[in-house]
Scaffold this active site. Structure first.
Site, mmCIF file in Angstrom:
data_model
loop_
_atom_site.group_PDB
_atom_site.id
_atom_site.type_symbol
_atom_site.label_atom_id
_atom_site.label_comp_id
_atom_site.label_asym_id
_atom_site.label_seq_id
_atom_site.Cartn_x
_atom_site.Cartn_y
_atom_site.Cartn_z
ATOM 1 C CG ASP A 7 0.214 -1.650 4.567
ATOM 2 O OD1 ASP A 7 1.370 -1.577 5.022
ATOM 3 O OD2 ASP A 7 -0.768 -1.997 5.259
ATOM 4 C CD GLU A 66 4.007 0.849 6.057
ATOM 5 O OE1 GLU A 66 4.200 0.296 7.162
ATOM 6 O OE2 GLU A 66 2.904 1.274 5.675
ATOM 7 C CG ASP A 138 -4.181 -4.379 5.807
ATOM 8 O OD1 ASP A 138 -3.111 -4.267 6.438
ATOM 9 O OD2 ASP A 138 -5.114 -5.108 6.173
#
Length: 177
Positions: A7, A66, A138
């Site tokens: 992420d 992502e 996260d």
């Protein structure tokens, strides 16, 4: 198959590794790389160095990352893109295939709703991986990305990915010459 989920973030980059054995998803590790007190070039250097350490310590087979979503502030989107580019660069330098997923696609894969809340994502990550401890936000998002990849493996067999990565990992490139 070990899957590294990332992420990307400029101040905190989350990472999580899971192992896929058949239909079972097993938690290996997760964490985040905190760079808040550093200037931009040093933030990118720290992200690259620490992700490289994670890759060398755990030797994942694939990476799921992502995608950048459009911010209202274009400057923030550009900085986030730099962190993401840094993460992709270090993973490809380690000869790992990279798969990209939109945040809505990750949320839909785990919760069934592309607009799921952070709390819903964290709940499903803990449920799928059978975890009882709280996860840093996260790191949970990175694990969600890795789990999402397990739902989207497609037609390429796990054994082919494993074989390809073992043979590719032997090569290290010297970019200085």
């Amino acid at each position: 198959m070990l899957i590294l989920g990332i992420d990307p973030g400029l101040n905190k980059t989350g990472y999580g590794i899971i192992n896929l054995e058949g239909n079972r998803r097993n938690y290996i590790t997760c964490g985040h790389i905190k760079t808040t007190a550093l200037k931009l070039p040093l933030k990118l250097k720290k992200i690259a160095f620490e992700l490289d350490e994670v890759i060398h310590n755990f030797k994942p087979n694939v990476v799921a990352i992502e995608e950048v979503f459009i911010h209202l502030n274009p400057n923030s989107a550009l900085k986030l893109g730099q962190a993401r580019g840094c993460a992709i660069t270090i993973t490809t330098q380690n000869d790992l295939p990279v798969f990209e997923y939109a945040a809505t696609q990750i949320k839909k894969s785990l919760v069934g709703n592309g607009r799921a809340s952070k709390e819903q994502i964290q709940f499903m990550v803990k449920k799928i991986l059978n975890l009882s401890t709280e996860l840093q936000e996260d790191a949970a998002d990175a694990l969600a990305c890795a789990i999402c990849h397990t739902f989207h493996l497609g037609t390429e067999s796990i054994d082919n990915i494993r074989r390809r990565n073992i043979s590719n990992r032997k090569k290290r490139y010297d970019w200085t010459s």
